[in-house]
Scaffold this motif. Structure first.
Motif, PDB file in Angstrom:
ATOM      1  N   ASP A  55      50.073  21.129-100.657  1.00  0.00           N
ATOM      2  CA  ASP A  55      50.149  20.067-101.498  1.00  0.00           C
ATOM      3  C   ASP A  55      50.838  18.972-101.091  1.00  0.00           C
ATOM      4  OD1 ASP A  55      49.894  18.709-103.780  1.00  0.00           O
ATOM      5  OD2 ASP A  55      51.322  19.700-105.065  1.00  0.00           O
ATOM      6  N   ALA A  56      50.265  18.004-100.495  1.00  0.00           N
ATOM      7  CA  ALA A  56      50.853  17.219 -99.624  1.00  0.00           C
ATOM      8  C   ALA A  56      52.202  16.294-100.664  1.00  0.00           C
ATOM      9  CB  ALA A  56      49.990  15.895 -99.139  1.00  0.00           C
ATOM     10  N   SER A  57      51.624  15.971-101.988  1.00  0.00           N
ATOM     11  CA  SER A  57      52.652  15.567-102.870  1.00  0.00           C
ATOM     12  C   SER A  57      52.350  16.267-104.268  1.00  0.00           C
ATOM     13  CB  SER A  57      52.339  14.028-103.063  1.00  0.00           C
ATOM     14  OG  SER A  57      52.930  13.242-104.234  1.00  0.00           O
ATOM     15  N   ALA A  58      53.269  16.325-104.958  1.00  0.00           N
ATOM     16  CA  ALA A  58      53.058  16.821-106.140  1.00  0.00           C
ATOM     17  C   ALA A  58      53.236  15.785-107.348  1.00  0.00           C
ATOM     18  CB  ALA A  58      54.107  17.736-106.846  1.00  0.00           C
ATOM     19  N   LYS A  59      53.354  14.487-106.711  1.00  0.00           N
ATOM     20  CA  LYS A  59      53.559  13.161-107.481  1.00  0.00           C
ATOM     21  C   LYS A  59      52.400  12.260-107.340  1.00  0.00           C
ATOM     22  CE  LYS A  59      58.578  13.406-107.567  1.00  0.00           C
ATOM     23  NZ  LYS A  59      59.035  13.546-108.909  1.00  0.00           N
ATOM     24  N   PHE A  60      51.865  11.966-106.128  1.00  0.00           N
ATOM     25  CA  PHE A  60      51.062  10.894-105.911  1.00  0.00           C
ATOM     26  C   PHE A  60      49.611  11.488-105.224  1.00  0.00           C
ATOM     27  CE2 PHE A  60      55.146   9.143-105.152  1.00  0.00           C
ATOM     28  CZ  PHE A  60      55.285   8.486-106.330  1.00  0.00           C
ATOM     29  N   PRO A  61      48.589  11.203-105.851  1.00  0.00           N
ATOM     30  CA  PRO A  61      47.053  11.569-105.367  1.00  0.00           C
ATOM     31  C   PRO A  61      46.985  10.602-104.026  1.00  0.00           C
ATOM     32  CG  PRO A  61      46.904  10.102-107.370  1.00  0.00           C
ATOM     33  CD  PRO A  61      48.214  10.377-107.106  1.00  0.00           C
ATOM     34  N   LEU A  62      45.884  10.622-103.473  1.00  0.00           N
ATOM     35  CA  LEU A  62      45.307  10.038-102.237  1.00  0.00           C
ATOM     36  C   LEU A  62      45.271   8.624-102.204  1.00  0.00           C
ATOM     37  CD1 LEU A  62      44.755  10.545 -99.197  1.00  0.00           C
ATOM     38  CD2 LEU A  62      42.447  10.292 -99.955  1.00  0.00           C
ATOM     39  N   HIS A  63      44.869   8.010-103.349  1.00  0.00           N
ATOM     40  CA  HIS A  63      44.908   6.500-103.755  1.00  0.00           C
ATOM     41  C   HIS A  63      46.305   5.999-103.999  1.00  0.00           C
ATOM     42  CE1 HIS A  63      44.122   8.090-107.789  1.00  0.00           C
ATOM     43  NE2 HIS A  63      44.634   7.201-108.164  1.00  0.00           N
ATOM     44  N   LYS A  64      47.178   6.829-103.963  1.00  0.00           N
ATOM     45  CA  LYS A  64      48.653   6.094-104.087  1.00  0.00           C
ATOM     46  C   LYS A  64      49.247   6.577-102.774  1.00  0.00           C
ATOM     47  CE  LYS A  64      48.480   5.798-109.056  1.00  0.00           C
ATOM     48  NZ  LYS A  64      49.408   5.977-110.282  1.00  0.00           N
ATOM     49  N   PHE A  65      48.747   6.782-101.644  1.00  0.00           N
ATOM     50  CA  PHE A  65      49.250   7.333-100.558  1.00  0.00           C
ATOM     51  C   PHE A  65      50.427   6.295-100.075  1.00  0.00           C
ATOM     52  CE2 PHE A  65      49.193   7.351 -95.605  1.00  0.00           C
ATOM     53  CZ  PHE A  65      49.469   8.684 -95.598  1.00  0.00           C
ATOM     54  N   VAL A  66      50.626   5.116-100.100  1.00  0.00           N
ATOM     55  CA  VAL A  66      51.715   4.243 -99.750  1.00  0.00           C
ATOM     56  C   VAL A  66      52.954   4.710-100.451  1.00  0.00           C
ATOM     57  CG1 VAL A  66      52.536   1.960 -99.735  1.00  0.00           C
ATOM     58  CG2 VAL A  66      50.101   2.567 -98.908  1.00  0.00           C
ATOM     59  N   LEU A  67      52.842   5.176-101.460  1.00  0.00           N
ATOM     60  CA  LEU A  67      54.094   5.610-102.522  1.00  0.00           C
ATOM     61  C   LEU A  67      54.784   6.867-101.647  1.00  0.00           C
ATOM     62  CD1 LEU A  67      53.218   4.689-105.884  1.00  0.00           C
ATOM     63  CD2 LEU A  67      54.405   3.479-104.435  1.00  0.00           C
ATOM     64  N   SER A  68      53.611   7.676-101.156  1.00  0.00           N
ATOM     65  CA  SER A  68      54.178   8.938-100.565  1.00  0.00           C
ATOM     66  C   SER A  68      55.058   8.317 -99.111  1.00  0.00           C
ATOM     67  CB  SER A  68      52.867   9.709-100.117  1.00  0.00           C
ATOM     68  OG  SER A  68      52.484  10.275-101.244  1.00  0.00           O
ATOM     69  N   ILE A  69      54.505   7.535 -98.455  1.00  0.00           N
ATOM     70  CA  ILE A  69      55.352   6.851 -97.361  1.00  0.00           C
ATOM     71  C   ILE A  69      56.618   6.557 -97.759  1.00  0.00           C
ATOM     72  CG2 ILE A  69      55.321   5.427 -95.536  1.00  0.00           C
ATOM     73  CD1 ILE A  69      52.389   5.695 -95.447  1.00  0.00           C
ATOM     74  N   LEU A  70      56.793   5.803 -98.958  1.00  0.00           N
ATOM     75  CA  LEU A  70      57.855   4.949 -99.086  1.00  0.00           C
ATOM     76  C   LEU A  70      59.220   6.005 -99.615  1.00  0.00           C
ATOM     77  CD1 LEU A  70      56.524   1.749-100.585  1.00  0.00           C
ATOM     78  CD2 LEU A  70      57.900   1.950 -98.350  1.00  0.00           C
ATOM     79  N   GLY A  71      58.479   7.106-100.511  1.00  0.00           N
ATOM     80  CA  GLY A  71      59.675   7.785-101.094  1.00  0.00           C
ATOM     81  C   GLY A  71      59.153   9.024-101.869  1.00  0.00           C
ATOM     82  N   ASP A  72      58.990  10.020-101.112  1.00  0.00           N
ATOM     83  CA  ASP A  72      58.554  11.117-101.696  1.00  0.00           C
ATOM     84  C   ASP A  72      58.805  12.566-100.931  1.00  0.00           C
ATOM     85  OD1 ASP A  72      56.859  13.021-103.410  1.00  0.00           O
ATOM     86  OD2 ASP A  72      54.923  12.665-102.378  1.00  0.00           O
ATOM     87  N   THR A  73      59.462  13.515-101.866  1.00  0.00           N
ATOM     88  CA  THR A  73      59.756  14.622-101.178  1.00  0.00           C
ATOM     89  C   THR A  73      59.380  15.901-102.104  1.00  0.00           C
ATOM     90  OG1 THR A  73      62.192  14.448-102.644  1.00  0.00           O
ATOM     91  CG2 THR A  73      61.761  13.687-100.120  1.00  0.00           C
ATOM     92  N   SER A  74      58.091  15.779-102.586  1.00  0.00           N
ATOM     93  CA  SER A  74      57.660  16.783-103.385  1.00  0.00           C
ATOM     94  C   SER A  74      56.517  17.632-102.804  1.00  0.00           C
ATOM     95  CB  SER A  74      57.090  15.992-104.720  1.00  0.00           C
ATOM     96  OG  SER A  74      55.973  15.349-104.417  1.00  0.00           O
ATOM     97  N   GLY A  75      56.402  17.499-101.527  1.00  0.00           N
ATOM     98  CA  GLY A  75      55.216  18.014-100.976  1.00  0.00           C
ATOM     99  C   GLY A  75      55.667  19.642-100.680  1.00  0.00           C
ATOM    100  N   ARG A  76      54.548  20.597-100.879  1.00  0.00           N
ATOM    101  CA  ARG A  76      55.008  22.184-100.829  1.00  0.00           C
ATOM    102  C   ARG A  76      53.842  22.834-100.024  1.00  0.00           C
ATOM    103  NH1 ARG A  76      54.194  22.892-107.290  1.00  0.00           N
ATOM    104  NH2 ARG A  76      52.101  21.573-106.848  1.00  0.00           N
ATOM    105  N   LEU A  77      54.263  23.978 -99.531  1.00  0.00           N
ATOM    106  CA  LEU A  77      53.333  25.054 -99.039  1.00  0.00           C
ATOM    107  C   LEU A  77      53.295  26.116-100.024  1.00  0.00           C
ATOM    108  CD1 LEU A  77      51.883  26.318 -96.607  1.00  0.00           C
ATOM    109  CD2 LEU A  77      53.938  27.301 -95.880  1.00  0.00           C
ATOM    110  N   ILE A  78      51.854  26.554-100.228  1.00  0.00           N
ATOM    111  CA  ILE A  78      51.462  27.294-101.520  1.00  0.00           C
ATOM    112  C   ILE A  78      50.849  28.577-100.850  1.00  0.00           C
ATOM    113  CG2 ILE A  78      50.210  27.345-103.615  1.00  0.00           C
ATOM    114  CD1 ILE A  78      50.955  24.393-103.947  1.00  0.00           C
ATOM    115  N   ARG A  79      50.896  29.752-101.498  1.00  0.00           N
ATOM    116  CA  ARG A  79      50.111  30.498-101.215  1.00  0.00           C
ATOM    117  C   ARG A  79      49.212  31.254-102.568  1.00  0.00           C
ATOM    118  NH1 ARG A  79      52.868  35.897 -98.515  1.00  0.00           N
ATOM    119  NH2 ARG A  79      54.045  35.560-100.543  1.00  0.00           N
ATOM    120  N   THR A  80      47.952  31.301-102.350  1.00  0.00           N
ATOM    121  CA  THR A  80      47.203  31.608-103.696  1.00  0.00           C
ATOM    122  C   THR A  80      46.358  32.945-103.360  1.00  0.00           C
ATOM    123  OG1 THR A  80      46.811  29.400-104.294  1.00  0.00           O
ATOM    124  CG2 THR A  80      45.461  30.986-105.195  1.00  0.00           C
TER     125      THR A  80
END
Length: 402
Positions: free
Chosen positions: A179-204
């Motif tokens: 989950d690249a970001s738990a805050k921003f979807p793809l259409h808010k990708f620039v905000l992920s670049i500027l400041g986001d540490t919510s990415g996760r590795l998940i097992r289902t």
């Protein structure tokens, strides 16, 4: 008032405006702006030595293969997913649609028409495909049947996934995905670049439907790679320029560590390779000019830009609500989407980094002529290297020469 005096006045006014905007509490976006710094780019020597092995790459299906981000091979056939939601196979030098996740929507709408990122086959030949908005699908490539395996609208450890990205499959059917970001979807990708540490590795676990977070706090969790002996699973942390490893077996079982650090580029997908090895795709080189690295030590600068973008989006949305029109809709779509991110990644040096199963770098192949811009994935088939990209309107390949 002279030019010099006006310049000073304008600069003071802008500085005051910026300081106020940065310090007002509770303004969007909901981001973490921390100071961080990268180690110096490693010298291109030894296994990293510069070469032209990937120069003069071919561009296939220009205008037809839009954003073929992920690549997968099954029974000597190459498969990829496109921005319009189609899963296609390369057969007899043609792209053949085998299934589609596409949903109807208006052009340039912030919503989604079925945008595919990662994809991977399981042992039984089922294709698992990541739709970055709605979740992970199981696809029968023979019949075209599609079923939603992991919906993206359910909270995992208290957070709803916003940007499912890549996937790999365990022999027991476990799905490992980012989950690249738990805050921003793809259409808010620039905000992920500027400041986001919510990415996760998940097992289902598909049988129970239970999901668990294995690694969290990542600056854009991206490519996922499960070791051939399934002793560990690795995930790329794009905007920290490194790869993490989570141990599934052995004395370190259940623990995570930095696996590969200080990469010469910002990694995207991690592609399986020969003898249990893998290839890390350096989507963006860290060579100068590197805007991401340049802004990293300045959290308030990144916060300022992020708030300007977020507030502009609110203003544009209110304009569109009051007077719907295609011009404002277009601006909303492109304000933060992948297109806008090209400001940060205008770099035409791509590097494919080859590692053995233990994470030792064995060689690097470079493209320095701009023929492989913004490359995200790698596959080898029929005497060619193939390359995917989340940006390019074509599929790339290069005849293997060494």
């Amino acid at each position: 008032m002279g030019f010099f005096t006006r310049s000073i006045v304008y600069s003071v006014v802008f500085a005051i405006f910026a300081a106020v905007l940065v310090n007002i509490p509770n303004l969007p976006p909901d981001s973490t702006f921390e100071e961080f710094r990268f180690a110096p780019v490693p010298p291109l020597e030894g296994p990293l030595a510069l070469n032209d092995a990937l120069n003069n790459a071919e561009h296939l299906f220009v205008g037809e293969a839009i954003a073929p981000e992920g690549l997968a091979i099954h029974k000597n056939v190459l498969y990829t997913g496109l921005a319009d939601g189609r899963i296609v196979a390369l057969k007899n030098n043609k792209l053949v649609t085998v299934a589609s996740l596409a949903k109807s929507c208006e052009k340039h709408k912030d919503g989604h028409c079925g945008h595919i990122l990662g994809l991977e086959f399981d042992k039984a030949g089922n294709l698992f495909v990541v739709d970055c908005y709605t979740g992970i699908y199981k696809v029968n490539i023979t019949t075209g049947a599609v079923s939603l395996a992991i919906p993206a609208n359910k909270p995992i450890d208290g957070e709803v996934p916003q940007l499912p990205d890549d996937v790999d499959i365990g022999s027991d059917g476990s799905i490992y995905w980012s989950d690249a970001s738990a805050k921003f979807p793809l259409h808010k990708f620039v905000l992920s670049i500027l400041g986001d540490t919510s990415g996760r590795l998940i097992r289902t676990n598909l049988k129970t439907g239970k999901s668990e977070v294995l690694v969290k706090g990542l600056r854009f969790a991206n490519g996922v790679f499960l070791a051939d002996d399934e002793s560990y699973v690795a995930v790329a942390e794009t905007f920290a320029s490194r790869v993490h490893r989570y141990w599934l077996k052995g004395p370190k079982k259940g623990t995570a560590e930095i696996f590969i650090d200080n990469l010469p580029g910002y990694p995207d997908n991690i592609s399986p390779y020969k003898n249990g090895g893998f290839v890390v795709n350096a989507l963006i080189s860290r060579e100068s000019p590197d805007m991401i690295g340049a802004l990293a030590p300045f959290p308030n600068v990144r916060k300022f830009f992020a708030r300007v973008i977020a507030l502009s989006e609110i203003a544009l949305q209110k304009m569109y609500d009051a007077y719907p029109n295609s011009a404002v809709q277009f601006a909303l779509y492109h304000l933060q989407h992948l297109d806008a991110a090209l400001v940060f990644i205008q770099n035409h040096h791509y590097t494919a980094l080859f590692y053995d199963r233990n994470g030792k770098l064995t060689k690097a192949l470079h493209s320095t002529d701009g023929s492989l811009p913004a490359t995200s994935d790698f596959a080898e088939l029929g005497g060619y290297y193939y390359f995917g990209s989340p940006f390019n309107p074509f599929l790339s390949r290069k005849k293997i020469s060494y």
